[in-house]
Design a protein around this motif. Structure first.
Motif, PDB file in Angstrom:
ATOM      1  N   PRO A  95      29.714  41.592  34.679  1.00  0.00           N
ATOM      2  CA  PRO A  95      30.706  41.059  33.711  1.00  0.00           C
ATOM      3  C   PRO A  95      32.132  41.356  34.156  1.00  0.00           C
ATOM      4  O   PRO A  95      33.032  40.537  33.970  1.00  0.00           O
ATOM      5  CB  PRO A  95      30.374  41.816  32.418  1.00  0.00           C
ATOM      6  CG  PRO A  95      28.981  42.294  32.599  1.00  0.00           C
ATOM      7  CD  PRO A  95      28.790  42.531  34.064  1.00  0.00           C
ATOM      8  N   PHE A  96      32.307  42.509  34.786  1.00  0.00           N
ATOM      9  CA  PHE A  96      33.633  42.897  35.262  1.00  0.00           C
ATOM     10  C   PHE A  96      34.103  41.930  36.341  1.00  0.00           C
ATOM     11  O   PHE A  96      35.246  41.481  36.345  1.00  0.00           O
ATOM     12  CB  PHE A  96      33.572  44.329  35.791  1.00  0.00           C
ATOM     13  CG  PHE A  96      34.890  44.845  36.295  1.00  0.00           C
ATOM     14  CD1 PHE A  96      35.956  45.028  35.415  1.00  0.00           C
ATOM     15  CD2 PHE A  96      35.076  45.129  37.638  1.00  0.00           C
ATOM     16  CE1 PHE A  96      37.171  45.498  35.871  1.00  0.00           C
ATOM     17  CE2 PHE A  96      36.288  45.598  38.097  1.00  0.00           C
ATOM     18  CZ  PHE A  96      37.336  45.785  37.216  1.00  0.00           C
ATOM     19  N   LEU A  97      33.200  41.601  37.244  1.00  0.00           N
ATOM     20  CA  LEU A  97      33.546  40.678  38.339  1.00  0.00           C
ATOM     21  C   LEU A  97      33.898  39.296  37.786  1.00  0.00           C
ATOM     22  O   LEU A  97      34.853  38.661  38.232  1.00  0.00           O
ATOM     23  CB  LEU A  97      32.374  40.580  39.316  1.00  0.00           C
ATOM     24  CG  LEU A  97      32.622  39.736  40.571  1.00  0.00           C
ATOM     25  CD1 LEU A  97      33.793  40.292  41.368  1.00  0.00           C
ATOM     26  CD2 LEU A  97      31.385  39.665  41.442  1.00  0.00           C
ATOM     27  N   VAL A  98      33.129  38.854  36.784  1.00  0.00           N
ATOM     28  CA  VAL A  98      33.396  37.543  36.185  1.00  0.00           C
ATOM     29  C   VAL A  98      34.789  37.523  35.568  1.00  0.00           C
ATOM     30  O   VAL A  98      35.548  36.567  35.731  1.00  0.00           O
ATOM     31  CB  VAL A  98      32.320  37.215  35.122  1.00  0.00           C
ATOM     32  CG1 VAL A  98      32.662  35.909  34.422  1.00  0.00           C
ATOM     33  CG2 VAL A  98      30.954  37.115  35.772  1.00  0.00           C
ATOM     34  N   THR A  99      35.132  38.611  34.872  1.00  0.00           N
ATOM     35  CA  THR A  99      36.463  38.705  34.268  1.00  0.00           C
ATOM     36  C   THR A  99      37.538  38.673  35.346  1.00  0.00           C
ATOM     37  O   THR A  99      38.567  38.016  35.213  1.00  0.00           O
ATOM     38  CB  THR A  99      36.588  40.020  33.468  1.00  0.00           C
ATOM     39  OG1 THR A  99      35.436  40.152  32.661  1.00  0.00           O
ATOM     40  CG2 THR A  99      37.826  40.014  32.609  1.00  0.00           C
ATOM     41  N   LEU A 100      37.273  39.389  36.427  1.00  0.00           N
ATOM     42  CA  LEU A 100      38.225  39.468  37.518  1.00  0.00           C
ATOM     43  C   LEU A 100      38.508  38.092  38.104  1.00  0.00           C
ATOM     44  O   LEU A 100      39.641  37.767  38.468  1.00  0.00           O
ATOM     45  CB  LEU A 100      37.656  40.396  38.593  1.00  0.00           C
ATOM     46  CG  LEU A 100      38.632  41.354  39.257  1.00  0.00           C
ATOM     47  CD1 LEU A 100      39.377  42.153  38.224  1.00  0.00           C
ATOM     48  CD2 LEU A 100      37.898  42.264  40.221  1.00  0.00           C
ATOM     49  N   ILE A 101      37.459  37.290  38.198  1.00  0.00           N
ATOM     50  CA  ILE A 101      37.626  35.949  38.766  1.00  0.00           C
ATOM     51  C   ILE A 101      38.539  35.103  37.882  1.00  0.00           C
ATOM     52  O   ILE A 101      39.293  34.267  38.372  1.00  0.00           O
ATOM     53  CB  ILE A 101      36.244  35.284  38.939  1.00  0.00           C
ATOM     54  CG1 ILE A 101      35.508  35.928  40.111  1.00  0.00           C
ATOM     55  CG2 ILE A 101      36.383  33.782  39.179  1.00  0.00           C
ATOM     56  CD1 ILE A 101      34.100  35.476  40.282  1.00  0.00           C
ATOM     57  N   ASP A 102      38.497  35.349  36.578  1.00  0.00           N
ATOM     58  CA  ASP A 102      39.334  34.578  35.658  1.00  0.00           C
ATOM     59  C   ASP A 102      40.778  35.044  35.632  1.00  0.00           C
ATOM     60  O   ASP A 102      41.640  34.360  35.089  1.00  0.00           O
ATOM     61  CB  ASP A 102      38.762  34.670  34.233  1.00  0.00           C
ATOM     62  CG  ASP A 102      37.626  33.686  34.049  1.00  0.00           C
ATOM     63  OD1 ASP A 102      37.569  32.712  34.818  1.00  0.00           O
ATOM     64  OD2 ASP A 102      36.807  33.892  33.148  1.00  0.00           O
ATOM     65  N   LEU A 103      41.011  36.197  36.191  1.00  0.00           N
ATOM     66  CA  LEU A 103      42.335  36.817  36.091  1.00  0.00           C
ATOM     67  C   LEU A 103      43.476  35.884  36.519  1.00  0.00           C
ATOM     68  O   LEU A 103      44.456  35.735  35.780  1.00  0.00           O
ATOM     69  CB  LEU A 103      42.356  38.108  36.912  1.00  0.00           C
ATOM     70  CG  LEU A 103      43.581  39.004  36.696  1.00  0.00           C
ATOM     71  CD1 LEU A 103      43.584  39.559  35.277  1.00  0.00           C
ATOM     72  CD2 LEU A 103      43.608  40.146  37.696  1.00  0.00           C
ATOM     73  N   PRO A 104      43.367  35.216  37.670  1.00  0.00           N
ATOM     74  CA  PRO A 104      44.473  34.342  38.094  1.00  0.00           C
ATOM     75  C   PRO A 104      44.806  33.246  37.080  1.00  0.00           C
ATOM     76  O   PRO A 104      45.944  32.802  37.004  1.00  0.00           O
ATOM     77  CB  PRO A 104      43.954  33.731  39.399  1.00  0.00           C
ATOM     78  CG  PRO A 104      42.995  34.725  39.921  1.00  0.00           C
ATOM     79  CD  PRO A 104      42.336  35.314  38.712  1.00  0.00           C
ATOM     80  N   PHE A 105      43.826  32.837  36.285  1.00  0.00           N
ATOM     81  CA  PHE A 105      44.086  31.829  35.263  1.00  0.00           C
ATOM     82  C   PHE A 105      44.927  32.386  34.131  1.00  0.00           C
ATOM     83  O   PHE A 105      45.700  31.675  33.508  1.00  0.00           O
ATOM     84  CB  PHE A 105      42.767  31.315  34.673  1.00  0.00           C
ATOM     85  CG  PHE A 105      42.184  30.174  35.445  1.00  0.00           C
ATOM     86  CD1 PHE A 105      42.948  29.454  36.359  1.00  0.00           C
ATOM     87  CD2 PHE A 105      40.865  29.796  35.240  1.00  0.00           C
ATOM     88  CE1 PHE A 105      42.410  28.400  37.068  1.00  0.00           C
ATOM     89  CE2 PHE A 105      40.320  28.739  35.949  1.00  0.00           C
ATOM     90  CZ  PHE A 105      41.091  28.035  36.856  1.00  0.00           C
ATOM     91  N   SER A 106      44.743  33.679  33.861  1.00  0.00           N
ATOM     92  CA  SER A 106      45.417  34.245  32.691  1.00  0.00           C
ATOM     93  C   SER A 106      46.748  34.900  33.059  1.00  0.00           C
ATOM     94  O   SER A 106      47.566  35.138  32.198  1.00  0.00           O
ATOM     95  CB  SER A 106      44.498  35.256  31.997  1.00  0.00           C
ATOM     96  OG  SER A 106      44.011  36.187  32.929  1.00  0.00           O
ATOM     97  N   VAL A 107      46.937  35.188  34.335  1.00  0.00           N
ATOM     98  CA  VAL A 107      48.196  35.810  34.743  1.00  0.00           C
ATOM     99  C   VAL A 107      49.203  34.722  35.088  1.00  0.00           C
ATOM    100  O   VAL A 107      48.865  33.729  35.730  1.00  0.00           O
ATOM    101  CB  VAL A 107      47.956  36.709  35.974  1.00  0.00           C
ATOM    102  CG1 VAL A 107      49.267  37.139  36.599  1.00  0.00           C
ATOM    103  CG2 VAL A 107      47.136  37.913  35.581  1.00  0.00           C
ATOM    104  N   SER A 108      50.439  34.906  34.674  1.00  0.00           N
ATOM    105  CA  SER A 108      51.477  33.937  35.035  1.00  0.00           C
ATOM    106  C   SER A 108      51.643  33.941  36.550  1.00  0.00           C
ATOM    107  O   SER A 108      51.683  34.991  37.182  1.00  0.00           O
ATOM    108  CB  SER A 108      52.788  34.332  34.362  1.00  0.00           C
ATOM    109  OG  SER A 108      53.857  33.748  35.060  1.00  0.00           O
ATOM    110  N   PRO A 109      51.790  32.744  37.160  1.00  0.00           N
ATOM    111  CA  PRO A 109      51.947  32.664  38.619  1.00  0.00           C
ATOM    112  C   PRO A 109      53.125  33.486  39.119  1.00  0.00           C
ATOM    113  O   PRO A 109      53.073  34.031  40.218  1.00  0.00           O
ATOM    114  CB  PRO A 109      52.168  31.171  38.862  1.00  0.00           C
ATOM    115  CG  PRO A 109      51.523  30.500  37.715  1.00  0.00           C
ATOM    116  CD  PRO A 109      51.685  31.417  36.541  1.00  0.00           C
ATOM    117  N   VAL A 110      54.173  33.577  38.297  1.00  0.00           N
ATOM    118  CA  VAL A 110      55.338  34.354  38.721  1.00  0.00           C
ATOM    119  C   VAL A 110      54.950  35.817  38.905  1.00  0.00           C
ATOM    120  O   VAL A 110      55.341  36.481  39.871  1.00  0.00           O
ATOM    121  CB  VAL A 110      56.476  34.222  37.686  1.00  0.00           C
ATOM    122  CG1 VAL A 110      57.637  35.123  38.075  1.00  0.00           C
ATOM    123  CG2 VAL A 110      56.921  32.776  37.576  1.00  0.00           C
ATOM    124  N   VAL A 111      54.124  36.319  37.954  1.00  0.00           N
ATOM    125  CA  VAL A 111      53.663  37.705  38.057  1.00  0.00           C
ATOM    126  C   VAL A 111      52.825  37.869  39.326  1.00  0.00           C
ATOM    127  O   VAL A 111      52.948  38.859  40.058  1.00  0.00           O
ATOM    128  CB  VAL A 111      52.834  38.088  36.816  1.00  0.00           C
ATOM    129  CG1 VAL A 111      52.266  39.489  36.964  1.00  0.00           C
ATOM    130  CG2 VAL A 111      53.700  37.989  35.569  1.00  0.00           C
TER     131      VAL A 111
END
Lengths: 280, 352
Positions: A95-111
């Protein structure tokens, strides 16, 4: 009048829904797209050609293609491995890995871009070491590639994970019990089953890789003719009130997106028979 | 090829799927693994195939230790419950797959593979369907293709996971007979998993009854039916009424005697120590008698006449339902009547 089937809605409702969808698409997609091309050609074909043939624009186009050509294949490999691992195996931190994969979607590209500045910048963790060894990451192609990979990472994996999970492991197990090696199982069984999902993910990934602005903007440094990708070049032209040139280059980028879509439709049309034969 | 598992244990997380299981299938035997879901039968089958590895214990095929061999090296034909056909390949390519992926030297020539596929399509009675895709086949046809694909690699043993589980009743019966024929023709040692006792008793040479990761009994269908070793087996085979009884040690024929409501009968189950017992009596193992006789006093709740026989649904004073099938019921019997059920055969086990 009775509806033809149980799921059919009354005629007026169908019209309203269709009109709403088409209207939305017209206002939000077709109109802006048309505007890009119209504005681009406003000062005539000669000005359009000049804006595109300008060395900085050519260099931006090249850089965009190079970045996409590196980032997309890498993301295919990473995305394939990640979804393979998640869909076909059980392990502790799934589950942790799955969340990690989604991270770029939820983080602003600028960040996302800033993360790399923090890592590789002069004041960053690895900056002094990189400079001592004369390795340039920030304000150069490696930085652009890294930022693009980060932002476009989820596209392939997100497309494949549900597909692979739905297909389960049975076919792979069958292949193994029939004597196939792991590699030929992947090649003959897994890959053909996911090829349409994979293609779709790759096209989306590619479109985003070429169009990415935020993250790339932070790590690029905006050196004209050197580290400007197409989106960054467009912004510079726009900020210089050079609207015709900005829209001309924008139309080039939009054109790339249209080609991508066309390619997808073409492939789908070409293999429609096979798709129907598979039943899925 | 003979197959044996000895002392196989397997846990999934905290769940014990197999608890020290041992069994042996003789060359050419058709064995059924029968049990409710969660009994470990599918896990055992998958361990035999190398799709799962035991925590302890050994597997051997043809006398050769297979415990650490990967699935692809075991030469085991496996038919999956949902068939697991390769959906993007034609039927012919599915069947030929195991031959096509063989490494260079051992791979048969293309024409040889084609010939073999045609032969197998003939065997599974689908000679004209080689070009179809799995999605275009019915359930029964898919099942046959899955079997042909497993047989194509000339396996040493054949394992089938719920081979008829996903089919409707009519197709199921036909395929059952057909599978037995295929088995007899190929002479392959075959093991199949099922939760359907009729299927197991009808098809197998011997049946392995499993519950909670352990084997309850391994026997021929006749012995299983006549002499269930445990209360679980007797209950799982179905249809039997449970009645409270008492075991009396030392009867004339050396076994124990069971007392059901004053009627004394020899125990058809393995002998047990004297004391209170649970007796299993099948519906056709009753006669009826007038109130006051020895036996189980009941009240008739419903009677259903089916041809010459009558199925009686009765209840004891405490509300336990007992079903009895009587060849010739007395005339004038109506719901609400009191009568006595006299058992003619009994299998009793110590109270759990």
């Amino acid at each position: 009048m009775k509806p033809a089937t149980a799921t059919a809605e009354p005629r007026w409702l169908r019209w309203v829904l269709t009109a709403a969808a088409l209207g939305f698409l017209a206002i939000n997609l077709a109109l802006p797209l048309a505007a890009v091309f119209i504005e681009g050609f406003r000062k005539g074909i000669a000005a359009y050609a000049a804006a595109i043939a300008e060395p900085d624009a050519i260099s931006a186009l090249k850089l965009t293609l190079i970045v996409a050509a590196i980032a997309v294949p890498l993301n295919i490999i990473i995305g394939l491995s990640a979804s393979w691992a998640i869909a076909k195996f059980d392990f502790r931190f799934k589950p942790f890995l799955v969340t990690l994969i989604d991270l770029p979607f939820s983080v602003s590209p600028v960040v996302a871009g800033l993360i790399y500045v923090l890592l590789f910048g002069m004041q960053g963790w690895l900056g002094p070491w990189l400079q001592a060894n004369d390795i340039q990451i920030l304000f150069a192609v490696p930085g652009l590639v890294l930022a693009t990979i980060f932002v476009t990472f989820p596209f392939v994996a997100r497309e494949l994970i549900p597909l692979m999970q739905e297909q389960g492991r049975d076919e792979e197990e069958a292949a193994l019990s029939l004597g196939a090696s792991g590699l030929s199982t992947f090649w003959h069984v897994t890959l053909p089953n996911i090829r349409w999902g994979l293609l779709y993910g790759v096209l989306l990934c590619n479109a985003r890789a070429m169009g990415e602005f935020g993250a790339v903007s932070v790590v690029s440094g905006h050196i004209r003719g050197k580290t400007n990708t197409l989106p960054l070049h467009i912004e510079i032209l726009y900020n210089e009130y050079n609207f015709a040139a900005a829209f001309a280059v924008a139309s080039l980028l939009a054109g790339l997106a249209l080609v991508t879509l066309l390619l997808k439709s073409l492939l789908e049309w070409r293999y429609a028979g096979q798709l129907a034969g598979r039943g899925h | 090829m003979s197959v044996s598992a000895s002392n196989v244990t397997k846990q999934f997380g905290g769940f014990t799927a197999l608890n020290g299981v041992s069994l042996e299938a003789q060359e050419g035997e058709f064995l059924a693994l029968l049990g409710p879901s969660g009994s470990g039968k599918t896990t055992l089958l998958r361990i035999l195939a190398g799709l799962e590895f035991p925590d302890s214990g050994t597997i051997s095929i043809g006398g050769e230790d297979m415990s650490n061999r990967a699935a692809r090296d075991r030469q085991v034909g496996f038919v999956f419950q949902q068939y697991a056909l390769f959906r993007h390949m034609s039927v012919a390519d599915n069947i030929g797959f195991g031959l096509t992926v063989r490494p260079g030297k051992t791979r048969p020539a293309r024409t040889e593979i084609k010939r073999r596929v045609a032969e197998l399509l003939e065997l599974v009675q689908l000679p004209h369907l080689g070009d179809r895709y799995p999605a275009q086949l019915s359930g029964g046809q898919r099942q046959r293709v899955a079997l042909a694909r497993a047989l194509a690699v000339e396996p040493r043993i054949l394992l089938l996971d719920e081979p008829f589980g996903a089919l409707d009743a009519k197709v199921r019966k036909d395929l059952r007979r057909w599978l037995r024929e295929v088995h007899d023709r190929t002479g392959l040692t075959s093991i199949f998993v099922t939760h359907d006792q009729d299927e197991a008793l009808d098809l197998a040479d011997r049946v392995v009854v499993m519950d909670h990761g352990s084997i309850e009994q391994i026997d021929t269908p006749e012995m299983l039916w006549e002499r269930p070793a445990t209360a679980f087996v007797c209950d799982f085979l179905g249809g039997a009424n449970r009645v409270a009884a008492r075991a009396i040690a030392g009867s004339t024929d050396g076994g124990d005697t069971i007392d059901v409501g004053g009627v004394r009968l020899p125990n058809r189950a393995p002998a047990m120590a004297a004391g209170s017992a649970t007796a299993f009596i099948r519906p056709h193992e009753f006669e009826i008698a007038a109130p006051g006789s020895a036996g189980i006093p009941v009240t008739l709740r419903r009677m259903l006449r089916t041809g010459a026989h009558a199925a009686l649904e009765t209840a004891t004073a405490s509300g336990t339902i007992i079903e009895a099938t009587i060849p010739a019921p007395p005339e004038g019997l109506v719901a609400g009547d009191a009568l006595v059920l006299v058992p003619t055969a009994v299998r009793a086990y110590p109270e759990a």
